[in-house]
Design a protein around this motif. Structure first.
Motif, mmCIF file in Angstrom:
data_model
loop_
_atom_site.group_PDB
_atom_site.id
_atom_site.type_symbol
_atom_site.label_atom_id
_atom_site.label_comp_id
_atom_site.label_asym_id
_atom_site.label_seq_id
_atom_site.Cartn_x
_atom_site.Cartn_y
_atom_site.Cartn_z
ATOM 1 N N UNK A 232 0.829 -1.209 0.000
ATOM 2 C CA UNK A 232 0.000 0.000 0.000
ATOM 3 C C UNK A 232 0.860 1.255 0.000
ATOM 4 N N UNK A 233 1.936 1.255 0.789
ATOM 5 C CA UNK A 233 2.781 2.447 0.858
ATOM 6 C C UNK A 233 3.671 2.591 -0.383
ATOM 7 N N UNK A 234 3.698 1.581 -1.236
ATOM 8 C CA UNK A 234 4.315 1.717 -2.565
ATOM 9 C C UNK A 234 3.284 2.183 -3.585
ATOM 10 N N UNK A 235 2.082 2.475 -3.111
ATOM 11 C CA UNK A 235 0.961 2.909 -3.945
ATOM 12 C C UNK A 235 0.568 1.845 -4.970
ATOM 13 N N UNK A 236 0.532 0.598 -4.504
ATOM 14 C CA UNK A 236 0.122 -0.490 -5.389
ATOM 15 C C UNK A 236 -1.292 -0.279 -5.925
ATOM 16 N N UNK A 237 -2.169 0.307 -5.099
ATOM 17 C CA UNK A 237 -3.547 0.529 -5.535
ATOM 18 C C UNK A 237 -3.662 1.685 -6.521
ATOM 19 N N UNK A 238 -2.624 2.476 -6.637
ATOM 20 C CA UNK A 238 -2.609 3.603 -7.559
ATOM 21 C C UNK A 238 -2.222 3.096 -8.939
ATOM 22 N N UNK A 239 -3.103 2.287 -9.507
ATOM 23 C CA UNK A 239 -2.794 1.521 -10.706
ATOM 24 C C UNK A 239 -3.653 1.957 -11.881
ATOM 25 N N UNK A 240 -3.076 1.907 -13.068
ATOM 26 C CA UNK A 240 -3.801 2.153 -14.312
ATOM 27 C C UNK A 240 -4.215 0.797 -14.879
ATOM 28 N N UNK A 241 -5.509 0.583 -15.027
ATOM 29 C CA UNK A 241 -6.023 -0.693 -15.531
ATOM 30 C C UNK A 241 -6.750 -0.459 -16.850
ATOM 31 N N UNK A 242 -6.190 -1.008 -17.927
ATOM 32 C CA UNK A 242 -6.801 -0.966 -19.253
ATOM 33 C C UNK A 242 -6.909 -2.402 -19.736
ATOM 34 N N UNK A 243 -8.128 -2.904 -19.874
ATOM 35 C CA UNK A 243 -8.302 -4.297 -20.258
ATOM 36 C C UNK A 243 -7.640 -5.204 -19.249
ATOM 37 N N UNK A 244 -6.859 -6.153 -19.722
ATOM 38 C CA UNK A 244 -6.196 -7.096 -18.824
ATOM 39 C C UNK A 244 -4.848 -6.582 -18.327
ATOM 40 N N UNK A 245 -4.479 -5.358 -18.722
ATOM 41 C CA UNK A 245 -3.184 -4.795 -18.335
ATOM 42 C C UNK A 245 -3.324 -3.912 -17.104
ATOM 43 N N UNK A 246 -2.443 -4.109 -16.145
ATOM 44 C CA UNK A 246 -2.350 -3.249 -14.968
ATOM 45 C C UNK A 246 -0.951 -2.650 -14.935
ATOM 46 N N UNK A 247 -0.887 -1.323 -14.902
ATOM 47 C CA UNK A 247 0.388 -0.612 -14.870
ATOM 48 C C UNK A 247 0.501 0.085 -13.523
ATOM 49 N N UNK A 248 1.602 -0.188 -12.805
ATOM 50 C CA UNK A 248 1.745 0.374 -11.465
ATOM 51 C C UNK A 248 3.213 0.462 -11.067
ATOM 52 N N UNK A 249 3.440 1.025 -9.900
ATOM 53 C CA UNK A 249 4.782 1.109 -9.322
ATOM 54 C C UNK A 249 5.266 -0.290 -8.948
ATOM 55 N N UNK A 250 6.492 -0.418 -8.498
ATOM 56 C CA UNK A 250 7.037 -1.704 -8.090
ATOM 57 C C UNK A 250 6.228 -2.294 -6.935
ATOM 58 N N UNK A 251 5.934 -3.594 -6.993
ATOM 59 C CA UNK A 251 5.144 -4.263 -5.960
ATOM 60 C C UNK A 251 5.828 -5.552 -5.522
ATOM 61 N N UNK A 265 -2.036 -8.890 -16.907
ATOM 62 C CA UNK A 265 -0.653 -8.644 -17.318
ATOM 63 C C UNK A 265 -0.165 -7.437 -16.534
ATOM 64 N N UNK A 266 0.783 -7.652 -15.659
ATOM 65 C CA UNK A 266 1.245 -6.606 -14.756
ATOM 66 C C UNK A 266 2.510 -5.964 -15.304
ATOM 67 N N UNK A 267 2.464 -4.645 -15.468
ATOM 68 C CA UNK A 267 3.612 -3.877 -15.945
ATOM 69 C C UNK A 267 4.055 -2.969 -14.799
ATOM 70 N N UNK A 268 5.274 -3.212 -14.291
ATOM 71 C CA UNK A 268 5.783 -2.415 -13.187
ATOM 72 C C UNK A 268 6.706 -1.315 -13.723
ATOM 73 N N UNK A 269 6.454 -0.096 -13.259
ATOM 74 C CA UNK A 269 7.241 1.064 -13.673
ATOM 75 C C UNK A 269 7.726 1.773 -12.412
ATOM 76 N N UNK A 270 9.018 1.926 -12.279
ATOM 77 C CA UNK A 270 9.567 2.616 -11.120
ATOM 78 C C UNK A 270 9.149 4.085 -11.135
ATOM 79 N N UNK A 271 8.520 4.538 -10.030
ATOM 80 C CA UNK A 271 7.998 5.905 -9.959
ATOM 81 C C UNK A 271 8.397 6.576 -8.647
#
Length: 298
Positions: A232-251, A265-271
């Motif tokens: 939660x403190x990595x803002x995992x819930x602060x995610x962009x969800x388009x179709x089956x893709x979820x883009x978020x910070x490192x989890x 399909x999880x795409x992790x982007x360092x933020x």
């Protein structure tokens, strides 16, 4: 997509989007002027002028590339004196071609409002203004369920519960308030993410008891993805969800495995540089709907 966005022309981006197929459209703002200039949430404490703009740009470009794989991205130009414009989720909330422009709680962000109002008007959207005495912070605090039947709106920190009546009256939608009780999770999108397939990803400790019951009554147990504090403190819930893709910070590996087991399909982007200001992937993106349904430029 690996295109550099350092000198992208927003008008060129808009033209490409309008001609594209019916992919989702997202609004972003490049961090040319991004900095932590003040403290309006706990994450900013100790981080004033402590973010690297160069690193922030690289991280933002990586996010831009990731979301461009699944959506069309439009850009709004950053404005001097508004370092938080990069967090476009807070610009407003879109419903059926109308945008409720945010009425920011903190004076430090109120200067963003005319810039966003002008941008949406120029794109042909109908604009709904929210009274100053009714703080409302857009898609940061207001999220539709995946099926569109319910609008969840956070309150207690930056958005007042009284704003819910305005949204109900303007749009005739079901609005359910969720009380936010942990100042670290000051916007709903920092601790709550409706996902495709009827799932929800959330951090239970961020909510008041009655609000937690509302969430758990709406979402069956097997549709709830409970996020632990470390994620939660990595803002995992602060995610962009388009179709089956979820883009978020490192989890964590555990959360990654849970999402993958549900065929996301999880795409992790360092933020990391944006976390210093209290934001991550979803904060940096506002949903605009489908390209073919969006207002056209003339």
């Amino acid at each position: 997509m690996s295109t550099s966005v350092t000198n992208l022309n927003p008008n060129a981006i808009n033209a490409v989007s309008i001609l594209s197929s019916a992919r989702p459209q997202l609004l972003m703002c490049a961090p040319h002027l991004y900095d932590v200039d003040y403290v309006i949430n706990p994450w900013m404490t100790g981080n004033v002028h402590n973010a690297s703009r160069d690193l922030a740009m690289k991280q933002w470009q990586n996010l831009y590339a990731a979301v461009s794989e699944v959506a069309d991205v439009l850009l709004v130009e950053p404005q001097p004196g508004s370092p938080d414009m990069v967090f476009t989720a807070n610009a407003g909330l879109l419903y059926n071609g109308e945008v409720a422009i945010s009425s920011f709680f903190h004076p430090e962000r109120q200067g963003e409002e005319p810039h966003f109002r002008r941008w949406f008007a120029e794109q042909g959207y109908k604009v709904l203004d929210v009274a100053r005495e009714t703080p409302f912070e857009g898609e940061g605090d207001a999220l539709f369920s995946e099926d569109g039947t319910r609008l969840w709106v956070g309150y207690g920190t930056r958005t007042l519960e009284s704003s819910h009546d305005l949204l109900r009256a303007a749009w005739g939608v079901e609005v359910v308030g969720l009380e936010l009780i942990d100042p670290r999770f000051y916007h709903l999108d920092t601790c709550f993410a409706p996902l495709v397939g009827g799932y929800v990803m959330y951090y239970p400790a961020a909510f008041g008891a009655d609000s937690l019951r509302e969430i758990e009554a709406f979402y069956p147990e097997d549709s709830r993805i409970v996020v632990e504090e470390a994620d939660a403190v990595r803002f995992a819930c602060n995610a962009v969800n388009i179709g089956s893709t979820i883009i978020l910070n490192r989890i964590s590996e555990e959360l990654l495995a849970r999402l993958s087991s549900l065929d996301f399909e999880v795409v992790q982007v360092e933020l990391s540089e944006f976390l210093r200001a209290g934001g991550a992937a979803k904060c940096l993106v506002m949903k605009l709907g489908k390209a073919l349904d969006a207002p056209r430029l003339t």
